[in-house]
Design a protein around this motif. Sequence first.
Motif: not given
Length: 163
Positions: A79-103
Amino acid sequence: MIDRTLLRWLPRGVALVIAGMGAPAYACTLCSCTVSATGVAFGAYDPLSASPTDAVGTVTVSCSAVVALSGGYTIQLGPGQAGSYAERRLANGSNQLGYNLYLDAARTIVWGDGTGGTGTQSYTLVGLLTNDVKNYSVYARLRAAQNVPVGSYSDTIVVTVTY
């Protein structure tokens, strides 16, 4: 056999860490598999765009065996740093962008560990004197219209291949 490799990615991307490969769960003599990955790089993000940003990475699994009667492997993504598959998170410090990975290219099946509605990628090896290389696309989508400051955003995903 465990193969651990850290792959560096471009800024604003997702890094894959090859976590490990479990013991063979099938009849195989002198089996060996290796894993590699290429990054998902979204490039520059436009927070004013109404369209999501898509990108594609690759996981490559190479297996060889003197005799492989039947069996295969399964690829899971963490799941990456988000700890969840609901929406993974790209981070820059405390700023985050929601993304996901798909089959799938339609980006409808989240690639995870098979729990919570996520899917995994599997392949069956059958035959003698097998030497098999398979490439699997990792389809990524960065959600549209996220209000974040300019910067480099990243995440690290653990790739686990069990054979």
